[in-house]
Design a protein around this motif. Structure first.
Motif, mmCIF file in Angstrom:
data_model
loop_
_atom_site.group_PDB
_atom_site.id
_atom_site.type_symbol
_atom_site.label_atom_id
_atom_site.label_comp_id
_atom_site.label_asym_id
_atom_site.label_seq_id
_atom_site.Cartn_x
_atom_site.Cartn_y
_atom_site.Cartn_z
ATOM 1 N N PRO A 295 -12.504 3.389 -1.816
ATOM 2 C CA PRO A 295 -11.315 2.522 -1.836
ATOM 3 C C PRO A 295 -10.016 3.307 -1.757
ATOM 4 N N ARG A 296 -10.012 4.565 -2.219
ATOM 5 C CA ARG A 296 -8.781 5.355 -2.151
ATOM 6 C C ARG A 296 -8.318 5.559 -0.710
ATOM 7 N N SER A 297 -9.242 5.470 0.220
ATOM 8 C CA SER A 297 -8.921 5.750 1.609
ATOM 9 C C SER A 297 -7.986 4.714 2.223
ATOM 10 N N TYR A 298 -7.880 3.547 1.625
ATOM 11 C CA TYR A 298 -7.175 2.458 2.286
ATOM 12 C C TYR A 298 -5.821 2.159 1.661
ATOM 13 N N GLN A 299 -5.487 2.791 0.555
ATOM 14 C CA GLN A 299 -4.244 2.494 -0.147
ATOM 15 C C GLN A 299 -3.217 3.585 0.140
ATOM 16 N N ILE A 300 -2.767 3.653 1.386
ATOM 17 C CA ILE A 300 -1.862 4.713 1.839
ATOM 18 C C ILE A 300 -0.470 4.119 2.052
ATOM 19 N N SER A 301 0.536 4.825 1.569
ATOM 20 C CA SER A 301 1.917 4.429 1.822
ATOM 21 C C SER A 301 2.756 5.682 2.045
ATOM 22 N N LYS A 302 3.953 5.489 2.603
ATOM 23 C CA LYS A 302 4.848 6.626 2.879
ATOM 24 C C LYS A 302 6.258 6.255 2.472
ATOM 25 N N ARG A 303 7.020 7.276 2.081
ATOM 26 C CA ARG A 303 8.441 7.077 1.809
ATOM 27 C C ARG A 303 9.221 8.269 2.342
ATOM 28 N N SER A 304 10.397 8.009 2.818
ATOM 29 C CA SER A 304 11.239 9.061 3.403
ATOM 30 C C SER A 304 11.966 9.847 2.328
ATOM 31 N N ILE A 305 12.220 11.109 2.640
ATOM 32 C CA ILE A 305 13.065 11.960 1.793
ATOM 33 C C ILE A 305 14.361 12.204 2.546
ATOM 34 N N ALA A 306 15.466 11.835 1.946
ATOM 35 C CA ALA A 306 16.764 11.982 2.623
ATOM 36 C C ALA A 306 17.212 13.434 2.586
#
Length: 306
Positions: free
Chosen positions: A295-306
């Motif tokens: 299940p860990r494989s599907y909970q991916i997110s990203k955030r930008s670093i300014a």
């Protein structure tokens, strides 16, 4: 390799995007993915579906465009009743962008300089970024980045990872600038854990400069193993290789190789001294062959670093 067929892809990530770009002659009916949040959306105009919908399609082949190939094969065969002869796993080059940035002299020069700057900047701030995977292979075997590789792989041990994220904005300002490109940084989160910092040079003129991808990935130590956290348990190595890394010269910069680097490369690649441009994830004998989807494989997110 692939003829005109009706296919379903499994994996709606960057690998799926690249595969479609490389194989535009294929009729891609749909893209299956285990991430429930992707269902009902599209990738390059192709619908993303729940894997349980696959049997409702008439297709010639299912092509797995995700790194979690073992668990997906098990899911297709054991849960959905797909015969193994209808499932294909492509080469890694089919799942990556086609630019081959390190075969482009101007891009290679910036990549070499950027690797050195990152290594020395982080070291001055108490963090050791260790060459990993194909980047370690290239520096040990060829003394350089591999011409057909598409990114730079670095490992940062878990105790330093939060500090790395805090330093990334400052690090971006230290990197070489080019009028045909712009640096950007993102943090990749897997199952609510920060696992990777991607530092990418985005090109606005592909003739002058190719894109560069640099991944600083978290490694965490459990007993005598060092796990690449972003692989969700698929890849680990003896922990000794990520303890006491070895400094080497790289175009006038100090960079760091895994401890006992040749033994690490043998563990990773087997016969690493002979170049193999075309490989599959299935060729890595040391991977943990997950028979159930993690299940860990599907909970991916990203955030930008300014």
């Amino acid at each position: 390799m692939y003829h005109s067929k009706k296919v379903i892809l499994f994996g709606a990530s960057k690998g799926g995007d690249s595969f479609i770009t490389h194989n535009q002659h294929l009729k891609v009916l749909a893209i299956a993915d285990n991430d429930t949040q992707r269902w009902g959306s599209q990738l390059l105009g192709i619908p993303i579906i729940n894997p349980t919908e696959i049997p409702t399609y008439i297709f010639d082949e299912i092509i797995i465009t995700s790194q979690w190939q073992d668990s997906i094969i098990s899911q297709l065969v054991n849960q959905l009743g797909i015969t193994r002869d209808k499932i294909t796993t492509p080469s890694k080059s089919n799942l990556k962008p086609s630019e081959a940035p390190f075969s482009h002299p101007a891009t290679l020069a910036i990549a070499q300089q950027s690797l050195g700057i990152i290594s020395e900047f982080l070291n001055k701030n108490g963090i050791t970024a260790i060459l990993d995977s194909g980047s370690a292979l290239g520096v040990v075997r060829d003394g350089d980045l591999i011409a057909w590789d598409d990114d730079i792989d670095l490992a940062v041990n878990a105790p330093d990872f939060d500090k790395l994220i805090l330093l990334t904005s400052k690090l971006l300002k230290e990197l070489p600038q080019h009028p045909a490109g712009k640096w950007q940084a993102t943090v990749v989160t897997l199952a609510n854990e920060d696992v990777c910092v991607n530092i990418d040079l985005i090109s606005n003129n592909k003739d002058e400069l190719k894109g560069i991808e640099i991944s600083l990935q978290k490694r965490t130590e459990h007993q005598d193993r060092s796990e690449l956290v972003s692989s969700a348990g698929m890849f680990d190595a003896p922990a000794i290789h990520f303890q006491n890394p070895q400094a080497v010269d790289f175009y006038g910069y100090k960079v760091y190789l895994p401890n006992q680097a040749e033994e690490f490369l043998t563990f990773m690649y087997g016969d690493w001294k002979n170049p193999r441009p075309e490989t599959k994830i299935q060729d890595y004998d040391n991977r943990h062959q997950q028979q159930q989807a993690d299940p860990r494989s599907y909970q991916i997110s990203k955030r930008s670093i300014a």
